[in-house]
Design a protein around this motif. Structure first.
Motif, mmCIF file in Angstrom:
data_model
loop_
_atom_site.group_PDB
_atom_site.id
_atom_site.type_symbol
_atom_site.label_atom_id
_atom_site.label_comp_id
_atom_site.label_asym_id
_atom_site.label_seq_id
_atom_site.Cartn_x
_atom_site.Cartn_y
_atom_site.Cartn_z
ATOM 1 N N GLU A 110 -24.684 53.130 5.005
ATOM 2 C CA GLU A 110 -26.042 53.437 4.554
ATOM 3 C C GLU A 110 -26.526 54.709 5.236
ATOM 4 O OE1 GLU A 110 -28.409 50.000 5.445
ATOM 5 O OE2 GLU A 110 -27.466 48.806 3.864
ATOM 6 N N PHE A 111 -27.379 55.429 4.529
ATOM 7 C CA PHE A 111 -27.943 56.670 5.042
ATOM 8 C C PHE A 111 -29.447 56.507 5.179
ATOM 9 C CE2 PHE A 111 -23.942 57.772 3.203
ATOM 10 C CZ PHE A 111 -23.454 58.772 4.013
ATOM 11 N N TYR A 112 -29.985 56.942 6.311
ATOM 12 C CA TYR A 112 -31.407 56.839 6.592
ATOM 13 C C TYR A 112 -31.948 58.195 7.007
ATOM 14 C CZ TYR A 112 -30.767 51.803 6.672
ATOM 15 O OH TYR A 112 -30.474 50.518 6.327
ATOM 16 N N ARG A 113 -33.176 58.456 6.594
ATOM 17 C CA ARG A 113 -33.875 59.670 6.999
ATOM 18 C C ARG A 113 -35.131 59.245 7.755
ATOM 19 N NH1 ARG A 113 -34.697 63.742 2.495
ATOM 20 N NH2 ARG A 113 -32.662 64.392 3.231
ATOM 21 N N TYR A 114 -35.225 59.664 9.001
ATOM 22 C CA TYR A 114 -36.384 59.366 9.831
ATOM 23 C C TYR A 114 -37.271 60.601 9.849
ATOM 24 C CZ TYR A 114 -33.492 55.480 11.343
ATOM 25 O OH TYR A 114 -32.712 54.367 11.358
ATOM 26 N N SER A 119 -37.666 64.644 13.268
ATOM 27 C CA SER A 119 -36.982 64.179 12.060
ATOM 28 C C SER A 119 -35.475 64.235 12.247
ATOM 29 C CB SER A 119 -37.374 65.044 10.870
ATOM 30 O OG SER A 119 -38.753 64.935 10.641
ATOM 31 N N GLU A 121 -31.528 62.562 10.363
ATOM 32 C CA GLU A 121 -30.838 61.745 9.375
ATOM 33 C C GLU A 121 -29.708 61.022 10.084
ATOM 34 O OE1 GLU A 121 -30.105 63.366 5.530
ATOM 35 O OE2 GLU A 121 -31.575 64.946 5.871
ATOM 36 N N GLN A 122 -29.575 59.753 9.765
ATOM 37 C CA GLN A 122 -28.577 58.898 10.409
ATOM 38 C C GLN A 122 -27.716 58.230 9.358
ATOM 39 O OE1 GLN A 122 -28.428 58.217 13.853
ATOM 40 N NE2 GLN A 122 -30.073 59.670 14.231
ATOM 41 N N LYS A 124 -25.404 54.804 9.002
ATOM 42 C CA LYS A 124 -25.071 53.527 9.637
ATOM 43 C C LYS A 124 -23.819 52.974 8.976
ATOM 44 C CE LYS A 124 -29.671 52.330 11.164
ATOM 45 N NZ LYS A 124 -30.741 51.345 11.179
ATOM 46 N N GLU A 141 -24.013 53.815 14.558
ATOM 47 C CA GLU A 141 -24.970 54.808 14.076
ATOM 48 C C GLU A 141 -24.470 56.205 14.408
ATOM 49 O OE1 GLU A 141 -29.688 54.423 13.636
ATOM 50 O OE2 GLU A 141 -28.936 54.330 15.674
ATOM 51 N N LYS A 154 -22.118 61.594 1.494
ATOM 52 C CA LYS A 154 -22.408 60.283 0.904
ATOM 53 C C LYS A 154 -21.495 60.006 -0.285
ATOM 54 C CE LYS A 154 -26.178 57.532 -0.923
ATOM 55 N NZ LYS A 154 -27.609 57.448 -1.190
#
Length: 173
Positions: A110-114, A119, A121-122, A124, A141, A154
């Motif tokens: 999974e890809f996450y953007r904080y 800021s 991008e991680q 998991k 992570e 991705k």
């Protein structure tokens, strides 16, 4: 996870996998490197160095020393080689942080953007049977915002996981 937890995972992963890791024989299809600094830093550092050499005897010597160190710092930042962060092969992924992991041991990615003050991008990587490797959380992570050309990452990983799952299903029948 901290580096100590990654080391615990790495040791337990290598102890529990059925096929021993032979990374030297692995053919990596795609490499992802750390983002390079702009070449403008080299030019700025060089101009700063030239200016410092021009005024070297006009002002106090400590000021020139500080200017030379600053100029060299900018030049080093622009010229240093970018290091290898992430690699993808037919059988798995390799990361500088957690080593090589076979796709057959990965449940999903999974890809996450904080977004916020810092800021990032991680990515998991959820591991199948994570308790077996003495992991406290079911994923690893990996920060990806500092990776060059990570936009295609991705798609590459999803395609590789689908291929592995198809191969596993065909072998089980």
């Amino acid at each position: 996870m901290t580096n100590k937890k990654y080391l615990i995972f790495r040791r337990n992963y290598e102890d529990h996998i059925s096929k021993k890791l032979v990374i030297e024989k692995e053919v990596f299809e795609t490499d992802f490197y750390e983002t390079r600094q702009p070449f403008g830093l080299v030019i700025f550092g060089f101009l700063m160095l030239l200016y410092t050499l021009y005024i070297i005897f006009e002002i106090h010597i400590l000021y020139e020393l500080f200017m030379i160190i600053t100029a060299l710092f900018f030049m080093y930042g622009g010229l240093k080689r970018s290091k290898l962060i992430f690699r993808i092969s037919k059988n798995g992924i390799w990361s500088a942080e957690f080593g090589f992991i076979y796709f057959r041991h990965i449940e999903r990615i999974e890809f996450y953007r904080y977004i916020g003050k810092h800021s990032s991008e991680q990515m998991k990587i959820y591991i199948k049977n994570y308790q077996l490797y003495q992991m406290e959380i079911p994923f690893l992570e990996q920060p990806i915002s500092h990776i060059e050309h990570y936009g295609n990452l991705k798609n590459l990983l999803e395609h590789a996981l689908k291929d592995t799952n198809k191969r596993d299903k065909n072998e089980s029948y």
